[in-house]
Design an enzyme around this catalytic site. Structure first.
Site, short mmCIF file in Angstrom:
data_model
loop_
_atom_site.label_atom_id
_atom_site.label_comp_id
_atom_site.label_asym_id
_atom_site.label_seq_id
_atom_site.Cartn_x
_atom_site.Cartn_y
_atom_site.Cartn_z
N LYS A 60 0.97 -0.77 0.10
CA LYS A 60 -0.12 0.08 -0.38
C LYS A 60 0.97 0.99 0.06
CE LYS A 60 -3.28 2.10 3.66
NZ LYS A 60 -4.19 1.51 4.45
N LYS B 92 1.30 5.55 0.77
CA LYS B 92 0.71 6.42 1.04
C LYS B 92 1.03 7.94 0.05
CE LYS B 92 -1.52 5.19 4.96
NZ LYS B 92 -2.29 5.55 4.75
N ASP C 257 -3.23 4.46 -0.63
CA ASP C 257 -4.35 5.49 0.08
C ASP C 257 -3.77 7.07 0.17
OD1 ASP C 257 -5.98 6.25 2.26
OD2 ASP C 257 -4.75 5.04 4.13
N ASP D 258 -11.61 4.42 4.06
CA ASP D 258 -11.44 4.09 5.28
C ASP D 258 -12.34 5.07 5.93
OD1 ASP D 258 -10.06 3.39 7.66
OD2 ASP D 258 -7.79 4.12 6.76
N LYS E 277 -11.46 -1.10 11.34
CA LYS E 277 -10.04 -1.20 12.79
C LYS E 277 -11.14 -0.78 13.55
CE LYS E 277 -7.07 2.08 9.28
NZ LYS E 277 -6.60 2.53 8.54
N GLU F 147 -3.23 -5.70 6.69
CA GLU F 147 -2.73 -4.60 6.61
C GLU F 147 -1.72 -4.86 8.14
OE1 GLU F 147 -3.79 -0.65 5.14
OE2 GLU F 147 -4.59 -0.30 7.24
C1 MUC Z 1 -4.93 4.04 7.43
O1 MUC Z 1 -5.24 5.59 6.41
O2 MUC Z 1 -4.89 3.43 6.58
C2 MUC Z 1 -2.31 1.99 8.48
C3 MUC Z 1 -1.58 1.92 7.53
C4 MUC Z 1 -0.86 3.05 7.24
O3 MUC Z 1 -0.06 2.70 6.34
O4 MUC Z 1 -2.08 3.83 7.71
C5 MUC Z 1 -2.43 4.17 8.39
C6 MUC Z 1 -3.48 4.63 8.41
MG MG Z 2 -6.91 4.47 5.07
#
Ligand code: MUC
Ligand code: MG
Length: 386
Positions: free
Chosen positions: A179, A181, A210, A262, A286, A340
């Site tokens: 994943k 960011k 994300d 999310d 979560k 994750e």
């Molecule tokens: C999110 O927003 O998903 C969880 C793992 C990551 O890298 O960021 C978080 C929060």
């Molecule tokens: Mg997220």
């Protein structure tokens, strides 16, 4: 008709009374900077909750945050204050096995504060499970899996470092889904970064992204087809949490990869709204968002009813929080997108005697009663905030 409040054998009811609840703020450095669109961390802060029952059993739980009250409204300082001043007094002397009742009591004592409530609820499950010698999965309906595919998050922002990091994870057979960011950089820079990663890892790894709410609808409409063309499998929360109509319109456009909800889904009501609007293809589950394992399963049920797939989300928990999530994830019939919970691996040190096992691209459900992991008092002390 037997009184359900007394339907446990012998002295169990008295033995299960909550005798004490303590909360401890810990800060654990990460192995590298973790950069999101709206915050950046070099240490993870948690509140560790320890519940002791009249029978001497202890249970643990964890409330994770990311960069203070910036990922959501809760911070470790606020979580600890809420637990000590409001949630603990509401639960002292009450039975640890009556978890729905405990949840109702906590809801009366404090609005939302879901991370704080989840940490306490986890500790109640753990203490009750340890009393019975049973894993929490058994109490939640039984495990349907004993391991979950687990991805790794690339979040340094430097594509050369990110490819090296992904190569190391692939080589060690730890992770093959990554994943990324995005959203901290300009969209064009992020698209170039993604292209670099997609080319370097082509055929050997899968990518998801994300944006943590960073984009508006126009930027999303421009970038989503590019991500689709790169083979990106899933796009998490591209637009602000409030903008469900944009998610609906983006999903209707050609070449939009599946969208993962999310920050727009905390409660069952949020989940119902996303399902009714058709605003997502999958939802990230979560504990810090939903407020406990029972609430997580309720959100999952609403998602399933709306035809929305499940993804096991995290907030970079240690093995304590990750183990709690795995207890719930293991009992979901379908968990299409895996999870994750790589958090324990990004910390310089864990908080438990035996950290979770990562092997063959999966994280394994720990064996044993309760949540399956045990707090290491020396490690807890080493990371406790002065
Ligand atoms: C999110 O927003 O998903 C969880 C793992 C990551 O890298 O960021 C978080 C929060
Ligand atoms: Mg997220």
């Amino acid at each position: 008709m037997p009184d359900p409040l007394h339907a446990v054998p012998g002295n169990l009811a008295r033995d299960l009374a909550v005798a004490s609840i303590t909360s401890t703020i810990v800060d654990v450095p990460t192995v590298r900077r973790h950069k999101l669109s709206n915050t950046s961390v070099t240490a993870q802060s948690y509140v560790i909750v320890q519940v002791r029952l009249a029978n001497g059993a202890e249970g643990i739980g964890e409330a994770a945050t990311l960069g203070g009250p910036r990922w959501s409204e809760e911070s470790v300082e606020g979580i600890k204050a809420t637990i000590d001043a409001y949630l603990t007094p509401a639960l002292l002397g009450r039975r640890a096995d009556l978890i729905e009742t405990a949840g109702a009591q906590m809801d009366l004592a404090a609005k939302r504060n879901n991370a704080a409530k989840a940490a306490i609820e986890t500790a109640l499950w753990d203490a009750f499970g340890r009393t019975l010698g049973l894993p929490v999965t058994t109490l939640l309906g039984g495990a349907v899996r004993d391991r979950v595919p687990v991805l790794w998050t690339l979040a340094s922002g430097d594509p050369v470092q990110e490819v090296e990091e992904a190569e190391r994870k692939l080589e060690a057979r730890l992770h093959r889904i990554f994943k990324v960011k995005i959203g901290a950089l300009e969209p064009t820079a992020d698209m170039a970064r993604m292209r670099h990663l997609a080319q370097a890892l082509e055929g050997r790894a899968e990518l998801i992204v994300d944006a943590n709410q960073a984009w508006d609808e126009a930027v999303s409409a421009r970038c989503l087809p590019q991500l689709d063309e790169m083979g990106v499998r899933l796009v998490e929360q591209p637009v602000p949490a409030w903008n469900l109509p944009a998610m609906v319109r983006l999903r209707a456009r050609p070449h939009t990869p599946p969208l993962l909800a999310d920050e727009c889904v905390f409660t069952v009501h949020d989940m119902l709204a996303v399902g009714a609007a058709g605003a997502a293809d999958a939802v990230s589950l979560k504990l810090v968002k939903h407020g406990g394992l029972l609430a997580l399963k309720r959100v999952a049920a609403v998602a399933e009813a709306a035809g929305i797939a499940l993804y096991g989300g995290c907030l970079l928990e240690s093995s304590v929080g990750a183990a709690a999530h795995l207890q719930a994830f293991a009992t979901l019939r379908e968990l299409a997108w895996g999870c994750e919970h790589f958090g324990p691996q990004i910390l310089v040190g864990d908080l438990v005697t035996e950290p979770l096992r990562f092997e063959d691209f999966h994280v394994h459900l720990p064996a044993g009663s309760g949540i399956g992991v045990t707090l290491d008092p020396d490690k807890l002390r080493a990371h406790t905030r002065a």
